[in-house]
Scaffold this motif. Structure first.
Motif, PDB file in Angstrom:
ATOM      1  N   UNK A   3       0.845  -1.216   0.000  1.00  0.00           N
ATOM      2  CA  UNK A   3       0.000   0.000   0.000  1.00  0.00           C
ATOM      3  C   UNK A   3       0.867   1.249   0.000  1.00  0.00           C
ATOM      4  N   UNK A   4       1.912   1.225   0.853  1.00  0.00           N
ATOM      5  CA  UNK A   4       2.754   2.412   1.025  1.00  0.00           C
ATOM      6  C   UNK A   4       3.454   2.784  -0.287  1.00  0.00           C
ATOM      7  N   UNK A   5       3.954   1.765  -0.988  1.00  0.00           N
ATOM      8  CA  UNK A   5       4.665   2.028  -2.240  1.00  0.00           C
ATOM      9  C   UNK A   5       3.685   2.510  -3.313  1.00  0.00           C
ATOM     10  N   UNK A   6       2.516   1.882  -3.352  1.00  0.00           N
ATOM     11  CA  UNK A   6       1.509   2.294  -4.338  1.00  0.00           C
ATOM     12  C   UNK A   6       1.116   3.755  -4.146  1.00  0.00           C
ATOM     13  N   UNK A   7       0.881   4.132  -2.876  1.00  0.00           N
ATOM     14  CA  UNK A   7       0.475   5.505  -2.552  1.00  0.00           C
ATOM     15  C   UNK A   7       1.589   6.488  -2.922  1.00  0.00           C
ATOM     16  N   UNK A   8       2.803   6.097  -2.602  1.00  0.00           N
ATOM     17  CA  UNK A   8       3.944   6.967  -2.874  1.00  0.00           C
ATOM     18  C   UNK A   8       4.123   7.168  -4.381  1.00  0.00           C
ATOM     19  N   UNK A  10       1.834   6.931  -6.690  1.00  0.00           N
ATOM     20  CA  UNK A  10       0.729   7.770  -7.177  1.00  0.00           C
ATOM     21  C   UNK A  10       1.009   9.248  -6.924  1.00  0.00           C
ATOM     22  N   UNK A  11       1.530   9.537  -5.716  1.00  0.00           N
ATOM     23  CA  UNK A  11       1.850  10.939  -5.364  1.00  0.00           C
ATOM     24  C   UNK A  11       2.862  11.540  -6.329  1.00  0.00           C
ATOM     25  N   UNK A  12       3.875  10.752  -6.671  1.00  0.00           N
ATOM     26  CA  UNK A  12       4.919  11.283  -7.571  1.00  0.00           C
ATOM     27  C   UNK A  12       4.374  11.504  -8.972  1.00  0.00           C
ATOM     28  N   UNK A  13       3.564  10.557  -9.436  1.00  0.00           N
ATOM     29  CA  UNK A  13       3.004  10.710 -10.788  1.00  0.00           C
ATOM     30  C   UNK A  13       2.109  11.949 -10.832  1.00  0.00           C
ATOM     31  N   UNK A  14       1.338  12.176  -9.755  1.00  0.00           N
ATOM     32  CA  UNK A  14       0.470  13.363  -9.700  1.00  0.00           C
ATOM     33  C   UNK A  14       1.312  14.636  -9.708  1.00  0.00           C
ATOM     34  N   UNK A 134      13.555  11.508  -0.672  1.00  0.00           N
ATOM     35  CA  UNK A 134      12.218  11.641  -1.269  1.00  0.00           C
ATOM     36  C   UNK A 134      11.276  10.561  -0.732  1.00  0.00           C
ATOM     37  N   UNK A 135      11.835   9.552  -0.055  1.00  0.00           N
ATOM     38  CA  UNK A 135      11.034   8.400   0.364  1.00  0.00           C
ATOM     39  C   UNK A 135      10.679   8.473   1.850  1.00  0.00           C
ATOM     40  N   UNK A 136       9.445   8.094   2.216  1.00  0.00           N
ATOM     41  CA  UNK A 136       9.105   8.047   3.641  1.00  0.00           C
ATOM     42  C   UNK A 136       9.892   6.940   4.345  1.00  0.00           C
ATOM     43  N   UNK A 137       9.942   6.995   5.668  1.00  0.00           N
ATOM     44  CA  UNK A 137      10.843   6.135   6.447  1.00  0.00           C
ATOM     45  C   UNK A 137      10.739   4.650   6.080  1.00  0.00           C
ATOM     46  N   UNK A 138       9.514   4.136   5.970  1.00  0.00           N
ATOM     47  CA  UNK A 138       9.337   2.705   5.708  1.00  0.00           C
ATOM     48  C   UNK A 138       9.935   2.320   4.362  1.00  0.00           C
ATOM     49  N   UNK A 139       9.759   3.174   3.376  1.00  0.00           N
ATOM     50  CA  UNK A 139      10.321   2.876   2.051  1.00  0.00           C
ATOM     51  C   UNK A 139      11.832   3.066   2.040  1.00  0.00           C
ATOM     52  N   UNK A 140      12.360   3.911   2.914  1.00  0.00           N
ATOM     53  CA  UNK A 140      13.835   4.073   2.961  1.00  0.00           C
ATOM     54  C   UNK A 140      14.488   2.764   3.376  1.00  0.00           C
ATOM     55  N   UNK A 170       6.578  19.032   6.749  1.00  0.00           N
ATOM     56  CA  UNK A 170       6.146  17.723   6.269  1.00  0.00           C
ATOM     57  C   UNK A 170       6.931  17.392   4.999  1.00  0.00           C
ATOM     58  N   UNK A 171       7.542  16.202   4.952  1.00  0.00           N
ATOM     59  CA  UNK A 171       8.244  15.836   3.725  1.00  0.00           C
ATOM     60  C   UNK A 171       7.286  15.383   2.656  1.00  0.00           C
ATOM     61  N   UNK A 172       7.783  15.052   1.454  1.00  0.00           N
ATOM     62  CA  UNK A 172       9.171  15.151   1.026  1.00  0.00           C
ATOM     63  C   UNK A 172       9.577  16.598   0.698  1.00  0.00           C
ATOM     64  N   UNK A 173      10.895  16.884   0.785  1.00  0.00           N
ATOM     65  CA  UNK A 173      11.963  15.983   1.207  1.00  0.00           C
ATOM     66  C   UNK A 173      11.911  15.720   2.709  1.00  0.00           C
ATOM     67  N   UNK A 174      12.271  14.469   3.083  1.00  0.00           N
ATOM     68  CA  UNK A 174      12.283  14.096   4.488  1.00  0.00           C
ATOM     69  C   UNK A 174      13.663  14.355   5.086  1.00  0.00           C
ATOM     70  N   UNK A 175      13.639  14.596   6.386  1.00  0.00           N
ATOM     71  CA  UNK A 175      14.900  14.733   7.115  1.00  0.00           C
ATOM     72  C   UNK A 175      15.448  13.326   7.343  1.00  0.00           C
ATOM     73  N   UNK A 176      16.672  13.094   6.908  1.00  0.00           N
ATOM     74  CA  UNK A 176      17.301  11.773   7.109  1.00  0.00           C
ATOM     75  C   UNK A 176      18.629  12.019   7.818  1.00  0.00           C
TER      76      UNK A 176
END
Ligand code: SAM
Length: 224
Positions: A3-8, A10-14, A134-140, A170-176
């Protein structure tokens, strides 16, 4: 696909459809220009550029004698890259997506999480700008374990991150932060900080959003 990857995705394509691409720069990344020599990528090596967008860092790397293998999800970004660089491309359909090629630059229009070791076997170097952040924590975590883990031993590269107080934006970009980079990579990669720079003074929009501290950090990573 999660779900997380699909949502992410979609956000980038938008973002590309709506032209919300404030991350794009018309000139090569200053930390690439400043640090690339110190990375010590083998001469003529192929540089993996994950989450490549239409970055002009790709032609910069090509001008410095490298082949480039970029991977970008959004077909709009890929089309714009070749049009804006005035490069004629040959397009080949592959199981991982359309592979656009022009001279030393190859840009795969596909999902970076679908790559395997064979796709990345030739990449002795990488450049990661606005990619891991550019990726949220779980995807990192998946990015380190499923994408970077496929790069060959000895591979060396430059990773640029941002650090800021997470609750201020609020990211992206996220603080890493450095601790996370070390946690994600140190088991397989040697991690060295090349530059840590306070950049808030140059980022009016960040200050206007109420961010009180902002650092860019450039790491050299080498796979053991
Ligand atoms: C913040 S932008 C950075 C682009 C480029 N690195 C630059 O410096 O301009 C992140 C890019 O990653 C792409 N992207 C996001 N998720 C992806 C994925 N799973 N596979 C490939 N590209 C992806 C987005 O479409 C977007 O163009």
């Amino acid at each position: 696909m999660s779900e997380e990857l699909l949502r992410d995705r979609e956000n980038w394509l938008a973002r590309w459809r709506e032209g919300r691409i404030g991350f794009h720069q018309d000139t090569p990344s200053p930390l690439l220009v400043e640090c690339w020599e110190r990375v010590g990528a083998p001469e003529g090596s192929t540089v993996f550029v994950p989450l490549a967008g239409k970055s002009v860092d790709m032609p910069w790397l090509a001008e410095h004698g490298h082949d480039v293998f970029g991977v970008e999800l959004a077909s709009l970004a890929v089309e714009q890259f070749f049009a804006e660089q005035r490069l004629e491309a040959k397009v080949e359909e592959t199981p991982k997506g359309a592979l656009w090629r022009s001279g030393p630059i190859a840009l795969l229009c596909g999902d970076v999480f679908a790559l395997d070791a064979q796709d990345l076997a030739k990449c002795r170097a990488f450049f990661d700008r606005a990619a891991i952040i550019a990726l949220p924590r779980g995807l990192r975590q998946r990015y380190a374990r499923e994408v970077y883990a496929q790069l060959p031993r000895g591979c060396v590269g430059l990773m640029v991150t941002l650090e800021y107080p997470e609750h201020e934006k609020q990211g992206p970009p996220f603080s890493v932060r450095e601790a996370e980079v070390r946690d994600l990579f140190e088991s397989d990669w040697t991690v060295d900080v090349l530059v840590r720079r306070e950049i808030l003074a140059y980022q009016a929009s960040w200050r206007n959003e109420g961010v009180t501290a902002l650092h860019a950090v450039a790491y050299r990573l080498q796979r053991r």
